[in-house]
Design a protein around this motif. Structure first.
Motif, short mmCIF file in Angstrom:
data_model
loop_
_atom_site.label_atom_id
_atom_site.label_comp_id
_atom_site.label_asym_id
_atom_site.label_seq_id
_atom_site.Cartn_x
_atom_site.Cartn_y
_atom_site.Cartn_z
N THR A 23 0.71 -1.08 -0.13
CA THR A 23 0.04 0.09 0.07
C THR A 23 0.84 1.38 0.00
OG1 THR A 23 -1.72 -1.02 1.10
CG2 THR A 23 -1.79 1.23 1.21
N ALA A 24 0.60 2.03 -0.91
CA ALA A 24 1.36 3.37 -1.09
C ALA A 24 0.58 4.51 -0.58
CB ALA A 24 1.65 3.60 -2.33
N SER A 25 0.93 5.40 0.36
CA SER A 25 0.32 6.56 0.75
C SER A 25 1.03 7.89 0.64
CB SER A 25 -0.08 6.14 2.41
OG SER A 25 1.18 6.07 3.03
N ALA A 26 0.49 8.78 0.17
CA ALA A 26 1.06 10.15 -0.01
C ALA A 26 -0.08 11.20 -0.46
CB ALA A 26 2.22 10.10 -0.94
N GLY A 35 4.37 -2.12 -8.40
CA GLY A 35 4.66 -3.67 -8.55
C GLY A 35 5.60 -3.97 -7.88
N TRP A 36 6.32 -5.27 -8.27
CA TRP A 36 7.35 -6.03 -7.52
C TRP A 36 8.47 -6.58 -8.24
CZ3 TRP A 36 6.08 -7.02 -2.24
CH2 TRP A 36 4.74 -6.72 -1.94
N TYR A 37 9.41 -6.21 -7.69
CA TYR A 37 10.74 -6.83 -8.27
C TYR A 37 11.12 -7.95 -7.06
CZ TYR A 37 11.86 -3.40 -11.89
OH TYR A 37 11.67 -2.67 -13.18
N ARG A 38 12.05 -8.86 -7.61
CA ARG A 38 12.77 -9.53 -6.53
C ARG A 38 14.13 -9.90 -6.75
NH1 ARG A 38 10.16 -15.45 -8.69
NH2 ARG A 38 11.45 -15.74 -10.47
N ARG A 50 4.21 -5.71 -12.69
CA ARG A 50 3.68 -4.33 -12.55
C ARG A 50 2.40 -3.96 -12.95
NH1 ARG A 50 7.75 -4.31 -16.79
NH2 ARG A 50 6.82 -3.58 -18.65
N ILE A 51 1.82 -3.04 -12.66
CA ILE A 51 0.44 -2.41 -12.95
C ILE A 51 0.46 -1.15 -13.19
CG2 ILE A 51 -0.57 -2.62 -10.72
CD1 ILE A 51 -3.23 -3.57 -12.04
N ALA A 52 0.01 -0.70 -14.30
CA ALA A 52 -0.21 0.87 -14.47
C ALA A 52 -1.29 1.47 -14.13
CB ALA A 52 0.21 1.23 -16.06
N SER A 53 -1.37 2.59 -14.21
CA SER A 53 -2.60 3.30 -13.72
C SER A 53 -3.71 3.15 -14.64
CB SER A 53 -2.16 4.85 -13.64
OG SER A 53 -1.95 5.33 -14.79
N ILE A 69 -1.15 -9.82 -10.60
CA ILE A 69 -1.10 -8.89 -10.10
C ILE A 69 -2.39 -8.24 -10.12
CG2 ILE A 69 -0.06 -7.31 -11.74
CD1 ILE A 69 1.55 -5.99 -9.61
N SER A 70 -2.99 -7.17 -8.95
CA SER A 70 -4.15 -6.63 -9.26
C SER A 70 -3.98 -5.64 -8.19
CB SER A 70 -5.28 -7.67 -8.74
OG SER A 70 -5.08 -7.87 -7.38
N ARG A 71 -4.88 -4.63 -8.36
CA ARG A 71 -4.91 -3.48 -7.49
C ARG A 71 -6.50 -3.18 -6.77
NH1 ARG A 71 -4.34 1.32 -11.88
NH2 ARG A 71 -6.25 1.12 -12.86
N ASP A 72 -6.39 -2.35 -6.04
CA ASP A 72 -7.80 -2.02 -5.44
C ASP A 72 -8.35 -0.79 -6.10
OD1 ASP A 72 -7.20 0.08 -2.37
OD2 ASP A 72 -6.07 0.06 -4.57
N ASN A 73 -9.53 -0.58 -5.76
CA ASN A 73 -10.18 0.38 -6.56
C ASN A 73 -9.79 1.79 -6.03
OD1 ASN A 73 -12.11 -1.21 -7.67
ND2 ASN A 73 -13.83 -1.01 -5.94
N ALA A 74 -9.02 2.09 -5.17
CA ALA A 74 -8.44 3.40 -4.94
C ALA A 74 -7.13 3.51 -5.61
CB ALA A 74 -8.13 3.48 -3.47
N GLY A 75 -6.45 2.31 -6.31
CA GLY A 75 -5.42 2.30 -6.90
C GLY A 75 -3.99 2.60 -6.01
N ASN A 76 -4.07 2.50 -4.60
CA ASN A 76 -2.73 2.53 -4.14
C ASN A 76 -2.53 1.30 -3.34
OD1 ASN A 76 -4.99 2.57 -2.09
ND2 ASN A 76 -3.85 3.96 -0.72
N THR A 77 -3.13 0.29 -3.51
CA THR A 77 -2.89 -1.05 -3.07
C THR A 77 -2.75 -2.06 -4.05
OG1 THR A 77 -3.71 -0.72 -0.93
CG2 THR A 77 -3.21 -2.92 -1.19
#
Length: 120
Positions: A23-26, A35-38, A50-53, A69-77
């Protein structure tokens, strides 16, 4: 500054599944992609997913067909669903976010990393 909070990971047997979330917050920050790297010991960091906007996704060749990969509706998780795990998936997984602040300053931020271990 963007704050990233990662969760998930752990130890799983080959063929098992795990889920990672980030989750990103700002305030005033527009996310362009997450997204994710390893990185495995002695190896270079590699892109996992990775997932784009706009919702488009990309995957590393080694995880295609197994990870989603998926994201939530708010787009920050973002959530990484890892299935059919193999020992070669063992690594520290790092979440990233790229975006632009309201003052048009670009930022790329990385999480602290979370360990995924696939072993019998």
């Amino acid at each position: 500054q963007v704050q990233l909070v990662e969760s998930g990971g752990g130890v799983v047997q080959p063929g098992g599944s795990l889920r990672l979330s980030c989750t990103a917050s700002a305030s005033g920050f527009t996310i362009n992609s997450m997204g994710w790297y390893r990185q495995a010991p002695g190896e270079q960091r590699e892109m996992v997913a990775r997932i784009a906007s706009g919702g488009s996704t990309g995957y590393g060749d080694s995880v295609k067909g197994r990870f989603t990969i998926s994201r939530d509706n708010a787009g920050n998780t973002v959530t990484l669903y890892m299935n059919s795990l193999i020992p070669e998936d063992t690594a520290v997984y790092y979440c990233f976010v790229r975006g632009v602040h309201s003052d048009l300053e670009f930022e790329e931020t990385w999480g602290q990393g979370t360990q995924v271990t696939v072993a019998s």
